[in-house]
Design a protein around this motif. Structure first.
Motif, PDB file in Angstrom:
ATOM      1  N   UNK A  37       8.148 -18.382 -14.511  1.00 54.95           N
ATOM      2  CA  UNK A  37       7.220 -19.006 -13.583  1.00 54.95           C
ATOM      3  C   UNK A  37       6.825 -18.043 -12.477  1.00 54.95           C
ATOM      4  N   UNK A  38       6.054 -18.522 -11.536  1.00 54.64           N
ATOM      5  CA  UNK A  38       5.608 -17.658 -10.444  1.00 54.64           C
ATOM      6  C   UNK A  38       6.760 -17.324  -9.497  1.00 54.64           C
ATOM      7  N   UNK A  39       6.561 -16.318  -8.673  1.00 53.41           N
ATOM      8  CA  UNK A  39       7.567 -15.977  -7.669  1.00 53.41           C
ATOM      9  C   UNK A  39       6.933 -16.025  -6.289  1.00 53.41           C
ATOM     10  N   UNK A  40       7.780 -16.140  -5.292  1.00 52.45           N
ATOM     11  CA  UNK A  40       7.326 -16.214  -3.908  1.00 52.45           C
ATOM     12  C   UNK A  40       6.889 -14.834  -3.432  1.00 52.45           C
ATOM     13  N   UNK A  41       5.963 -14.803  -2.490  1.00 49.25           N
ATOM     14  CA  UNK A  41       5.561 -13.523  -1.920  1.00 49.25           C
ATOM     15  C   UNK A  41       6.683 -12.999  -1.037  1.00 49.25           C
ATOM     16  N   UNK A  42       6.889 -11.696  -1.060  1.00 44.62           N
ATOM     17  CA  UNK A  42       7.902 -11.071  -0.228  1.00 44.62           C
ATOM     18  C   UNK A  42       7.311 -10.593   1.078  1.00 44.62           C
ATOM     19  N   UNK A  43       8.162 -10.096   1.970  1.00 44.33           N
ATOM     20  CA  UNK A  43       7.663  -9.684   3.278  1.00 44.33           C
ATOM     21  C   UNK A  43       6.814  -8.420   3.190  1.00 44.33           C
ATOM     22  N   UNK A 100       0.569 -20.000   1.269  1.00 44.28           N
ATOM     23  CA  UNK A 100       0.290 -21.371   0.837  1.00 44.28           C
ATOM     24  C   UNK A 100      -0.208 -21.413  -0.605  1.00 44.28           C
ATOM     25  N   UNK A 101      -0.971 -20.412  -0.991  1.00 48.77           N
ATOM     26  CA  UNK A 101      -1.447 -20.329  -2.361  1.00 48.77           C
ATOM     27  C   UNK A 101      -0.273 -20.198  -3.335  1.00 48.77           C
ATOM     28  N   UNK A 102       0.668 -19.328  -2.992  1.00 48.49           N
ATOM     29  CA  UNK A 102       1.845 -19.163  -3.847  1.00 48.49           C
ATOM     30  C   UNK A 102       2.737 -20.394  -3.815  1.00 48.49           C
ATOM     31  N   UNK A 103       2.857 -21.052  -2.651  1.00 52.16           N
ATOM     32  CA  UNK A 103       3.654 -22.272  -2.575  1.00 52.16           C
ATOM     33  C   UNK A 103       3.082 -23.333  -3.517  1.00 52.16           C
ATOM     34  N   UNK A 104       1.746 -23.411  -3.576  1.00 50.96           N
ATOM     35  CA  UNK A 104       1.111 -24.373  -4.479  1.00 50.96           C
ATOM     36  C   UNK A 104       1.471 -24.075  -5.927  1.00 50.96           C
ATOM     37  N   UNK A 105       1.414 -22.806  -6.314  1.00 48.75           N
ATOM     38  CA  UNK A 105       1.788 -22.431  -7.680  1.00 48.75           C
ATOM     39  C   UNK A 105       3.252 -22.739  -7.958  1.00 48.75           C
ATOM     40  N   UNK A 106       4.111 -22.452  -6.981  1.00 49.69           N
ATOM     41  CA  UNK A 106       5.533 -22.736  -7.155  1.00 49.69           C
ATOM     42  C   UNK A 106       5.780 -24.231  -7.309  1.00 49.69           C
ATOM     43  N   UNK A 107       5.143 -25.040  -6.463  1.00 48.61           N
ATOM     44  CA  UNK A 107       5.320 -26.484  -6.556  1.00 48.61           C
ATOM     45  C   UNK A 107       4.809 -27.031  -7.886  1.00 48.61           C
ATOM     46  N   UNK A 108       3.684 -26.513  -8.354  1.00 50.34           N
ATOM     47  CA  UNK A 108       3.171 -26.979  -9.652  1.00 50.34           C
ATOM     48  C   UNK A 108       4.147 -26.657 -10.767  1.00 50.34           C
ATOM     49  N   UNK A 128       9.245 -34.163  -2.437  1.00 44.48           N
ATOM     50  CA  UNK A 128       8.524 -34.950  -1.431  1.00 44.48           C
ATOM     51  C   UNK A 128       8.732 -34.402  -0.026  1.00 44.48           C
ATOM     52  N   UNK A 129       9.853 -33.716   0.200  1.00 44.21           N
ATOM     53  CA  UNK A 129      10.113 -33.108   1.501  1.00 44.21           C
ATOM     54  C   UNK A 129       9.480 -31.740   1.669  1.00 44.21           C
ATOM     55  N   UNK A 130       8.882 -31.209   0.612  1.00 43.99           N
ATOM     56  CA  UNK A 130       8.203 -29.920   0.702  1.00 43.99           C
ATOM     57  C   UNK A 130       9.124 -28.722   0.615  1.00 43.99           C
ATOM     58  N   UNK A 131      10.335 -28.908   0.094  1.00 43.15           N
ATOM     59  CA  UNK A 131      11.296 -27.810   0.000  1.00 43.15           C
ATOM     60  C   UNK A 131      11.331 -27.279  -1.431  1.00 43.15           C
ATOM     61  N   UNK A 132      10.466 -26.302  -1.716  1.00 37.53           N
ATOM     62  CA  UNK A 132      10.353 -25.781  -3.070  1.00 37.53           C
ATOM     63  C   UNK A 132      11.621 -25.057  -3.506  1.00 37.53           C
ATOM     64  N   UNK A 133      12.324 -24.423  -2.591  1.00 43.20           N
ATOM     65  CA  UNK A 133      13.568 -23.733  -2.950  1.00 43.20           C
ATOM     66  C   UNK A 133      14.621 -24.730  -3.422  1.00 43.20           C
ATOM     67  N   UNK A 134      14.801 -25.812  -2.670  1.00 47.03           N
ATOM     68  CA  UNK A 134      15.782 -26.822  -3.048  1.00 47.03           C
ATOM     69  C   UNK A 134      15.380 -27.515  -4.351  1.00 47.03           C
TER      70      UNK A 134
END
Length: 142
Positions: A37-43, A100-108, A128-134
């Motif tokens: 799946x997709x990965x989160x953007x790094x710093x 936010x774009x990557x968060x959307x992909x991660x959530x999907x 529902x709490x918006x915690x994609x990591x959890x």
């Protein structure tokens, strides 16, 4: 001051905005990588894109858009404090947009993985709490 120096100043300011956006979204943390799946953007990527956004905004907003890259800049074209602050703001906004774009992909992706499994209250609460990591951990996607 030549154009490269000016771009470096504005790029650094945009990079500060990008880094601030990354830190504001959860501080320094390990990059979330999901299997298949997709990965989160790094710093580093967020900082670079903030710098790029800052430079692009500065170049297109004034008389510097028509300068040759290697020419010396007149005093009127040297980045002002307002230009630097604007670059930080644009870097911040551009990096937040990317995150936010990557968060959307991660959530999907996490949501699709959760839909394939039996209902789970922990996964539902995390999504529902918006915690994609959890949610990714609860689904077993990370």
């Amino acid at each position: 001051m030549n154009a490269i120096e000016a771009v470096s100043i504005v790029g650094a300011a945009g990079g500060v905005g990008g880094l601030a956006a990354y830190l504001a979204s959860g501080g320094l943390r390990k990059k979330l990588k999901l299997e298949e799946g997709p990965s989160e953007t790094g710093f580093v990527g967020t900082t670079f894109l903030g710098a790029l956004a800052g430079v692009l905004a500065w170049v297109v907003q004034g008389p510097q858009e028509s300068l040759a890259v290697t020419s010396a800049l007149a005093d009127a074209h040297v980045p002002t404090l307002g230009d630097v602050v604007a670059a930080v703001g644009v870097g911040l906004a551009g990096s937040k947009w990317l995150a936010q774009s990557y968060q959307t992909k991660l959530f999907r992706f996490v949501g699709s993985q959760a839909a394939l499994k039996d209902p789970d209250a922990e996964v539902a609460a995390a999504i529902s709490g918006g915690d994609v990591r959890r949610a990714a951990t609860a689904v077993g996607a990370s």
